[in-house]
Design a protein around this motif. Structure first.
Motif, mmCIF file in Angstrom:
data_model
loop_
_atom_site.group_PDB
_atom_site.id
_atom_site.type_symbol
_atom_site.label_atom_id
_atom_site.label_comp_id
_atom_site.label_asym_id
_atom_site.label_seq_id
_atom_site.Cartn_x
_atom_site.Cartn_y
_atom_site.Cartn_z
ATOM 1 N N TYR A 88 1.002 7.910 -1.382
ATOM 2 C CA TYR A 88 0.427 7.480 -2.658
ATOM 3 C C TYR A 88 0.720 6.021 -2.975
ATOM 4 C CZ TYR A 88 -1.270 7.895 -7.447
ATOM 5 O OH TYR A 88 -1.984 7.735 -8.611
ATOM 6 N N GLN A 89 1.678 5.429 -2.287
ATOM 7 C CA GLN A 89 2.017 4.027 -2.560
ATOM 8 C C GLN A 89 0.925 3.114 -2.007
ATOM 9 O OE1 GLN A 89 4.655 3.926 -4.615
ATOM 10 N NE2 GLN A 89 4.556 6.131 -4.237
ATOM 11 N N ASP A 90 0.505 2.146 -2.793
ATOM 12 C CA ASP A 90 -0.618 1.292 -2.405
ATOM 13 C C ASP A 90 -0.331 0.450 -1.166
ATOM 14 O OD1 ASP A 90 -2.218 2.192 -4.468
ATOM 15 O OD2 ASP A 90 -1.557 0.638 -5.860
ATOM 16 N N ASN B 272 7.202 18.051 -10.696
ATOM 17 C CA ASN B 272 5.836 17.764 -11.125
ATOM 18 C C ASN B 272 5.158 16.741 -10.220
ATOM 19 O OD1 ASN B 272 5.987 19.515 -13.316
ATOM 20 N ND2 ASN B 272 6.760 17.948 -14.699
ATOM 21 N N TRP B 273 5.876 15.669 -9.867
ATOM 22 C CA TRP B 273 5.228 14.620 -9.074
ATOM 23 C C TRP B 273 4.798 15.146 -7.712
ATOM 24 C CZ3 TRP B 273 7.042 13.256 -4.336
ATOM 25 C CH2 TRP B 273 8.399 13.468 -4.040
ATOM 26 N N ALA B 274 5.617 16.002 -7.099
ATOM 27 C CA ALA B 274 5.264 16.526 -5.778
ATOM 28 C C ALA B 274 4.062 17.461 -5.872
ATOM 29 C CB ALA B 274 6.464 17.242 -5.174
ATOM 30 N N PHE C 102 -1.678 18.354 -4.810
ATOM 31 C CA PHE C 102 -3.023 18.706 -5.287
ATOM 32 C C PHE C 102 -4.027 17.608 -4.958
ATOM 33 C CE2 PHE C 102 -5.966 18.374 -9.026
ATOM 34 C CZ PHE C 102 -6.758 19.471 -8.713
ATOM 35 N N LEU C 103 -3.652 16.368 -5.234
ATOM 36 C CA LEU C 103 -4.583 15.251 -5.012
ATOM 37 C C LEU C 103 -4.746 14.926 -3.532
ATOM 38 C CD1 LEU C 103 -3.596 12.861 -7.939
ATOM 39 C CD2 LEU C 103 -5.482 14.506 -7.815
ATOM 40 N N TYR C 104 -3.679 15.111 -2.743
ATOM 41 C CA TYR C 104 -3.784 14.825 -1.314
ATOM 42 C C TYR C 104 -4.779 15.774 -0.641
ATOM 43 C CZ TYR C 104 -2.383 13.775 3.486
ATOM 44 O OH TYR C 104 -2.380 13.408 4.803
ATOM 45 N N ALA C 105 -4.773 17.035 -1.071
ATOM 46 C CA ALA C 105 -5.730 18.000 -0.523
ATOM 47 C C ALA C 105 -7.164 17.564 -0.795
ATOM 48 C CB ALA C 105 -5.464 19.386 -1.116
ATOM 49 N N ILE C 106 -7.401 17.009 -1.983
ATOM 50 C CA ILE C 106 -8.741 16.520 -2.323
ATOM 51 C C ILE C 106 -9.064 15.261 -1.533
ATOM 52 C CG2 ILE C 106 -10.164 15.551 -4.186
ATOM 53 C CD1 ILE C 106 -8.662 17.394 -6.119
ATOM 54 N N ALA D 104 7.074 16.458 0.822
ATOM 55 C CA ALA D 104 7.067 15.774 -0.476
ATOM 56 C C ALA D 104 7.266 14.268 -0.299
ATOM 57 C CB ALA D 104 8.153 16.357 -1.384
ATOM 58 N N ALA D 105 8.203 13.891 0.572
ATOM 59 C CA ALA D 105 8.424 12.463 0.827
ATOM 60 C C ALA D 105 7.185 11.832 1.443
ATOM 61 C CB ALA D 105 9.628 12.280 1.751
ATOM 62 N N PHE D 106 6.526 12.544 2.348
ATOM 63 C CA PHE D 106 5.279 12.069 2.950
ATOM 64 C C PHE D 106 4.223 11.821 1.872
ATOM 65 C CE2 PHE D 106 1.050 13.240 4.501
ATOM 66 C CZ PHE D 106 0.892 12.398 5.595
ATOM 67 N N LEU D 107 4.080 12.764 0.941
ATOM 68 C CA LEU D 107 3.104 12.604 -0.143
ATOM 69 C C LEU D 107 3.412 11.369 -0.985
ATOM 70 C CD1 LEU D 107 2.856 16.322 -1.344
ATOM 71 C CD2 LEU D 107 1.088 15.045 -0.112
#
Length: 223
Positions: free
Chosen positions: A21-23, A121-123, A128-132, A14-17
């Motif tokens: 996501y941070q720009d 929810n955020w994780a 979901f988005l990381y898999a895509i 979760a921390a990795f995700l």
């Protein structure tokens, strides 16, 4: 990153995700060991008992994540320790105090990341988005169609008082296409960060369009 990361705990994943996501994140290395001799000395100076293995030898301490950041020409590294949310306050644990001081001596910012694994929810949204993002084909049918993507973008711009799902329904009805094509394209655009959203939301498809920010109108073309 161009390699496979080893993330054995849900809270670490979760921390990795979150960091991905941070720009301003450009690279992440996981489970980076601290120099054993240095941590033993840090423990001595801090008058703390160095963590030990079952056989009595001193444990090799690690930063769970070593994150490279960049903003403009400025580039720096942050060491992150990850623990599950709740329970006894972790910040005062001897192990974390030693790790913090070790990285401070290296001129590296250390911080503690607490989370509930994939139970928030955020994780779940970022998972979901990381898999895509890893394999865009996972977004589903119609996602990579420039026509579908443009129709979804226009619907989001025009439907500020609708939910995302309703906007996609209107867009796909106009094109004579299934609603799932529009939602799939929307997810692909989220994964590519061309649309930004509240990562803490419960169901992104039901979010009001007004809660989104479109940052790039160009269609995504997959190889």
């Amino acid at each position: 990153m161009g390699r496979e990361a080893q993330l054995p705990r849900d809270c670490l994943f979760a921390a990795f995700l979150w960091e991905c996501y941070q720009d301003n994140t450009t690279d992440i290395r996981e489970l980076m060991p601290c120099d054993h001799t240095d941590t033993v000395e840090v423990a001595r100076v801090l008058k703390l008992r160095h963590p030990r293995n079952e056989d009595g030898t001193c444990k090799v301490l690690k930063a769970d994540l070593l994150v490279t950041k960049r903003e403009g020409r400025r580039r720096w590294v942050e060491a992150v320790s990850v623990r599950l949310q709740g329970g006894s306050p972790p910040a005062g644990q001897p192990e974390l105090r030693i790790i913090e001081q070790f990285w401070k001596q290296q001129g590296v910012l250390w911080r503690l990341h607490l989370n509930d694994g994939l139970n928030t929810n955020w994780a779940r949204n970022l998972d979901f988005l990381y898999a895509i993002a890893l394999r865009p084909v996972r977004a589903g049918d119609g996602a990579d169609s420039p026509t579908v993507q443009r129709a979804v973008m226009r619907a989001l711009l025009d439907g500020q008082h609708m939910s995302v799902r309703t906007a996609c329904e209107f867009a796909m009805k106009e094109k004579g296409l299934p609603v799932r094509f529009g939602l799939n394209a929307f997810h692909l655009l989220l994964a590519a960060k061309q649309i930004r959203f509240d990562v803490h939301c419960r169901d992104v498809d039901q979010e009001p369009v007004s809660a989104l920010t479109i940052v790039d109108m160009r269609p995504i073309r997959l190889a």
